[in-house]
Write an enzyme that holds these catalytic residues in place. Structure first.
Site, PDB file in Angstrom:
ATOM      1  N   GLY A  17       0.777  -1.237   0.000  1.00  0.00           N
ATOM      2  CA  GLY A  17       0.000   0.000   0.000  1.00  0.00           C
ATOM      3  C   GLY A  17       0.806   1.283   0.000  1.00  0.00           C
ATOM      4  CB  SER A  18       4.272   2.254  -0.930  1.00  0.00           C
ATOM      5  OG  SER A  18       4.406   2.000  -2.299  1.00  0.00           O
ATOM      6  CG  ASN A  19       1.603   3.275  -5.735  1.00  0.00           C
ATOM      7  OD1 ASN A  19       1.939   4.287  -6.342  1.00  0.00           O
ATOM      8  ND2 ASN A  19       2.231   2.109  -5.882  1.00  0.00           N
ATOM      9  CG  LEU A  89      -2.548  -8.454  -6.302  1.00  0.00           C
ATOM     10  CD1 LEU A  89      -1.644  -9.469  -5.638  1.00  0.00           C
ATOM     11  CD2 LEU A  89      -1.823  -7.759  -7.452  1.00  0.00           C
ATOM     12  CG  ASN A 106      -4.578  -1.341 -12.291  1.00  0.00           C
ATOM     13  OD1 ASN A 106      -4.296  -1.373 -11.089  1.00  0.00           O
ATOM     14  ND2 ASN A 106      -4.000  -2.155 -13.168  1.00  0.00           N
ATOM     15  CG  HIS A 108       0.622  -3.205 -15.428  1.00  0.00           C
ATOM     16  ND1 HIS A 108       0.156  -4.350 -14.805  1.00  0.00           N
ATOM     17  CD2 HIS A 108       1.663  -3.586 -16.198  1.00  0.00           C
ATOM     18  CE1 HIS A 108       0.890  -5.380 -15.197  1.00  0.00           C
ATOM     19  NE2 HIS A 108       1.807  -4.941 -16.048  1.00  0.00           N
ATOM     20  CG  ASP A 149      -2.847  -5.576 -16.589  1.00  0.00           C
ATOM     21  OD1 ASP A 149      -3.224  -4.831 -15.660  1.00  0.00           O
ATOM     22  OD2 ASP A 149      -2.158  -6.594 -16.408  1.00  0.00           O
ATOM     23  CD  GLU A 178       3.895   1.790  -9.349  1.00  0.00           C
ATOM     24  OE1 GLU A 178       3.407   0.972 -10.120  1.00  0.00           O
ATOM     25  OE2 GLU A 178       4.145   1.528  -8.147  1.00  0.00           O
TER      26      GLU A 178
HETATM   27  C1  GAR Z   1       2.800  -1.363  -7.620  1.00  0.00           C
HETATM   28  O1  GAR Z   1       4.061  -1.355  -8.223  1.00  0.00           O
HETATM   29  C2  GAR Z   1       1.706  -1.537  -8.658  1.00  0.00           C
HETATM   30  O2  GAR Z   1       2.023  -0.977  -9.887  1.00  0.00           O
HETATM   31  C3  GAR Z   1       1.652  -3.034  -8.761  1.00  0.00           C
HETATM   32  O3  GAR Z   1       1.759  -3.485  -7.434  1.00  0.00           O
HETATM   33  C4  GAR Z   1       2.633  -2.593  -6.731  1.00  0.00           C
HETATM   34  C5  GAR Z   1       1.990  -2.268  -5.414  1.00  0.00           C
HETATM   35  O4  GAR Z   1       2.881  -1.533  -4.622  1.00  0.00           O
HETATM   36  N1  GAR Z   1       0.445  -3.472  -9.376  1.00  0.00           N
HETATM   37  C6  GAR Z   1       0.374  -4.516 -10.164  1.00  0.00           C
HETATM   38  O5  GAR Z   1       1.337  -5.241 -10.389  1.00  0.00           O
HETATM   39  C7  GAR Z   1      -0.998  -4.791 -10.787  1.00  0.00           C
HETATM   40  N2  GAR Z   1      -0.894  -5.699 -11.877  1.00  0.00           N
HETATM   41  P1  GAR Z   1       2.398  -0.832  -3.296  1.00  0.00           P
HETATM   42  O6  GAR Z   1       1.583  -1.856  -2.518  1.00  0.00           O
HETATM   43  O7  GAR Z   1       3.655  -0.469  -2.577  1.00  0.00           O
HETATM   44  O8  GAR Z   1       1.572   0.361  -3.670  1.00  0.00           O
END
Ligand code: GAR
Length: 193
Positions: A17-19, A89, A106, A108, A149, A178
């Site tokens: 969940g850093s994003n 996911l 989303n 990616h 996607d 991101e």
């Molecule tokens: C992110 O890099 C996102 O782009 C990816 O999961 C990571 C989650 O990071 N998403 C996918 O791969 C979707 N197909 P986070 O939990 O640190 O935000």
């Protein structure tokens, strides 16, 4: 108060969940944009601790709620202007996609249409980039449709991949992109509505 200008966002995540944290922190500076809910399918997801410490409401849903109308009803009661997936996911059910046209996006961690599709998430994506010998990777922000996607692309940004790069170093570079761009793109989409 001009309520019509209030914008609500909802975030979905399955992992760290850093994003999500980054987006919540970005919008905390804007009092007309509120993060109303963080949703996850994973009761062990790191995103839950982040939501707690940021004082944002969160909810862990189960498979039944996801597939019957309970989650849809929850979303509809909030009336979000944007639903943001960040490391989420599961495939979004058709009923939710139909209820929120052009309101679900989303991110990616690669340059779609390369390295996307079912099972392509996180480090698997970066490993695929290395295995393909690509000289660049990046991020793609896109609308969500019924196929993994494949929704129309809103924004992409590339970063170089060198022979010395590892899954971890690529993941770091991609996360940096991101964290810089996802909140800005969300903000622009809200302004354009
Ligand atoms: C992110 O890099 C996102 O782009 C990816 O999961 C990571 C989650 O990071 N998403 C996918 O791969 C979707 N197909 P986070 O939990 O640190 O935000």
């Amino acid at each position: 108060m001009k309520n019509k200008t209030l914008k609500r966002i909802i975030l979905f995540a399955s992992g760290s969940g850093s994003n999500v944290q980054n987006i919540i922190e970005y919008f905390s500076a804007f009092d007309r944009i509120t993060t109303d809910l963080v949703l996850t399918n994973n009761k062990k997801a790191g995103v839950l601790d982040r939501a707690k410490s940021l004082n944002v409401p969160f909810y862990v849903f189960n498979k039944e709620e996801y597939l019957d109308d309970s989650l849809l009803n929850k979303l509809q009661s909030i009336k979000p202007d944007l639903i943001i997936l960040a490391g989420f996911l599961l495939k979004i059910p058709k009923s939710i996609i139909t209820a929120f046209p052009d309101k679900i996006i989303n991110i990616h961690p690669a340059l779609l249409p390369k390295h996307g599709g079912k099972g392509m998430y996180g480090d698997r994506v970066h490993q695929s980039v290395i295995d393909s010998g690509d000289i660049e990777t990046g991020i793609t922000i896109h609308y969500v449709n019924e196929n993994y996607d494949e929704g129309s692309i809103i924004f992409q940004r590339a970063v170089e991949v060198s022979k010395a790069d590892t899954v971890e170093s690529i993941a770091n570079k991609v996360h940096q992109l991101e964290h810089k761009h996802y909140p800005e793109v969300v903000h622009q989409l809200l302004k354009d509505q």
